[in-house]
Enzyme design. Structure first.
Site, PDB file in Angstrom:
ATOM      1  CB  SER A  22      -0.925  -0.006   1.233  1.00 34.69           C
ATOM      2  OG  SER A  22      -0.167  -0.173   2.417  1.00 34.69           O
ATOM      3  CG  ASN A 109      -3.402  -4.960  13.055  1.00 35.84           C
ATOM      4  OD1 ASN A 109      -2.829  -4.825  11.974  1.00 35.84           O
ATOM      5  ND2 ASN A 109      -3.790  -6.133  13.524  1.00 35.84           N
ATOM      6  CG  HIS A 155     -43.471  20.665  -8.445  1.00 37.88           C
ATOM      7  ND1 HIS A 155     -43.556  19.333  -8.099  1.00 37.88           N
ATOM      8  CD2 HIS A 155     -44.141  21.352  -7.485  1.00 37.88           C
ATOM      9  CE1 HIS A 155     -44.280  19.215  -6.985  1.00 37.88           C
ATOM     10  NE2 HIS A 155     -44.637  20.422  -6.587  1.00 37.88           N
ATOM     11  CB  SER A 276     -17.662  24.452 -28.040  1.00 39.63           C
ATOM     12  OG  SER A 276     -17.712  23.634 -29.180  1.00 39.63           O
ATOM     13  CE  LYS A 282     -22.192  24.806 -26.360  1.00 37.87           C
ATOM     14  NZ  LYS A 282     -23.445  24.443 -25.768  1.00 37.87           N
ATOM     15  CG  ASN A 284     -19.992  24.801 -23.071  1.00 40.48           C
ATOM     16  OD1 ASN A 284     -21.066  25.269 -23.464  1.00 40.48           O
ATOM     17  ND2 ASN A 284     -19.186  24.110 -23.851  1.00 40.48           N
ATOM     18  CD  GLU A 289     -21.749  21.212 -18.071  1.00 45.06           C
ATOM     19  OE1 GLU A 289     -21.321  20.244 -18.712  1.00 45.06           O
ATOM     20  OE2 GLU A 289     -21.999  22.311 -18.586  1.00 45.06           O
ATOM     21  CD  GLN A 321      -3.046  -2.363   2.291  1.00 42.46           C
ATOM     22  OE1 GLN A 321      -2.283  -2.660   3.206  1.00 42.46           O
ATOM     23  NE2 GLN A 321      -2.893  -2.826   1.059  1.00 42.46           N
ATOM     24  CE  LYS A 324      -4.051   2.529   4.427  1.00 36.87           C
ATOM     25  NZ  LYS A 324      -4.842   1.929   5.530  1.00 36.87           N
TER      26      LYS A 324
END
Ligand code: ARG
Length: 459
Positions: A22, A109, A155, A276, A282, A284, A289, A321, A324
């Protein structure tokens, strides 16, 4: 030779070495691991469990290793499995015999559990600072837009007018709860497990409280088996991360909608937008996002660890393990998202005119028209019916309620008087909602003041 090689006759298969090692990810715990070892060795010396001069050499050796790691001078070995054995091996290579006494009365441990507790405590404080920065931004936007009227939705249909300040303060409350969840998580992380040994404690006269004090822990764990196998504090951090990412994601979703041509409520700063490769026009909202997308990944981290833990018997099992990478990823993702989101929010331009205009369509004052009738004595259910019919009429005529003449209104109910126009104006709809927690500017100001007071009280 492996540090645990004594009872083995054969070398580990190289595939297995690679598989269970690890160090590639847990080297991130080197600071915690070395601090924990320094405290342990100090206590071992003080208790006379190892000779004081060996303790001193160990402490000095560990400090040197720390400095060398920080200077980029240490090459970790996959063969030495994890950060705990890498550090111990380095120590023995450097100081010889005394280094072999460090692991007295300790197991990897309880060592790895200790490192985890220390890591989460630090992660909590770091995340709280970022949440504070974001809450500051929200308070300052709210303070500026106490009277900026905008449509409130249910809504995703226009419902009732609110203010931008009120909307921002809703998010403030969410991030405040995230902050408080972390305060709570901190209490469980602030428990020191060293002394639990492999699972059943130890016969050495360890002074666990001394180690806790040296490392700045408020408590020590009360059961050695739980001490090594508890990962709740990590799950709590990841739960807090998941809930907070959900808040960020909802906010991002609104920013994305609001920046669309259909809404045009906000203009994202160029520095927080992207273009874009094919469509020249564009701009964006990629940042928003991406945060929305990364929310799924943080949920995945939480689910991954919950699932890894659900079937394992007491006490330590190697499954653990897996904690992590999930924890680190949740921490990295959450903090990065908070940072970038705050930058985006600070620089966004609100199109207050479009918002106010948006608040006037869609019959957002219909409830207020019904309330008007109620205040003049009509039961609410009946008023709801009357205004419902007025709305239907307006839809056919392509009008707003305020476009109806008093005569037209009186056809629906004779109770209507000239004061109805004032009563159902957008301004009144907002200003009269003076209930505690409501959008009236004076109430939002109160909630900003309360929030500011709470922030000032934080350390
Ligand atoms: N690398 C291990 C982990 O991350 C450390 C503890 C290993 N203990 C053991 N007995 N194999 O969980």
């Amino acid at each position: 030779m492996k540090l645990w090689g004594g009872r083995f006759e054969k070398a580990t298969d190289s595939m297995v070495d690679d598989f269970h090692s690890s160090i590639s990810f847990d080297q991130r715990l080197y600071k915690q691991d070395i601090a924990g070892s320094i405290a342990h060795a100090t206590m071992l010396g003080e208790q006379g469990i190892i000779p004081q001069q060996d303790a001193d050499r160990i402490v000095q050796g560990l400090k040197d290793i720390l400095a060398d790691i920080q200077a980029g001078k240490v090459q970790f070995e996959t063969d030495a499995e994890d950060i705990h054995m890498n550090v111990e091996k380095l120590l023995i290579e450097r100081i010889g015999e005394p280094g072999k006494r460090l692991h007295t009365g300790r197991s990897r441990n309880d060592q790895v559990a200790l490192d985890g507790h220390m890591y989460v405590k630090e992660a909590v404080l770091q995340t709280q600072d970022l949440l504070k920065d974001l809450m500051h931004t929200l308070l300052s936007i709210a303070q500026k837009h106490l009277t900026t009227i905008m449509p409130g939705y249910t809504h995703l249909q226009k419902a009732q007018p609110v203010t931008l300040a009120h909307h921002m303060m809703a998010y403030f409350q969410m991030f405040r709860r995230d902050y408080q969840r972390l305060q709570d998580c901190f209490k469980r992380a602030d428990v020191m497990p060293l002394g639990s040994g492999a699972l059943a404690g130890t016969t050495y006269p360890l002074d666990r409280s001394r180690v806790a004090r040296l490392l700045g822990f408020s408590e020590i764990s009360q059961n050695s088996m739980d001490g090594v196998s508890d990962r709740d504090f990590m799950l709590e951090y990841m739960s807090a991360a998941s809930i907070s990412m959900m808040h960020l994601s909802r906010f991002c979703e609104e920013m994305i909608l609001w920046s669309s041509h259909e809404f045009r409520f906000v203009e994202m700063d160029d520095a927080f937008s992207t273009g874009s490769s094919i469509m020249p026009q564009k701009k964006n909202p990629d940042v928003a996002e991406l945060i929305r997308g990364k929310t799924g990944r943080v949920y995945g981290d939480l689910m991954g660890l919950l699932t890894a833990l659900k079937g394992i018997p007491l006490a330590y099992n190697k499954d653990m393990q897996e904690d992590k990478e999930a924890l680190f990823d949740a921490h990295d993702t959450w903090t990065k998202c908070l940072l970038v989101f705050n930058g985006m929010l600070k620089s966004v331009r609100f199109r207050t005119g479009v918002m106010e205009k948006g608040a006037s369509g869609g019959f957002t004052n219909a409830t207020d028209a019904a309330d008007y009738l109620v205040k003049k004595g009509m039961p609410f259910r009946q008023a709801h019916e009357v205004v419902g019919r007025m709305v239907l009429h307006c839809i056919h005529e392509d009008k707003a309620l305020l476009d109806l003449s008093l005569e037209e209104m009186k056809e629906f109910s004779p109770i209507f008087e000239a004061d109805v126009y004032e009563a159902i104006s957008l301004l009144s709809c907002v200003n009269l909602r003076k209930v505690v927690g409501g959008p009236a500017p004076e109430m939002v100001q109160r909630s900003i003041d309360e929030a500011q007071g709470w922030m000032d009280g934080l350390k």
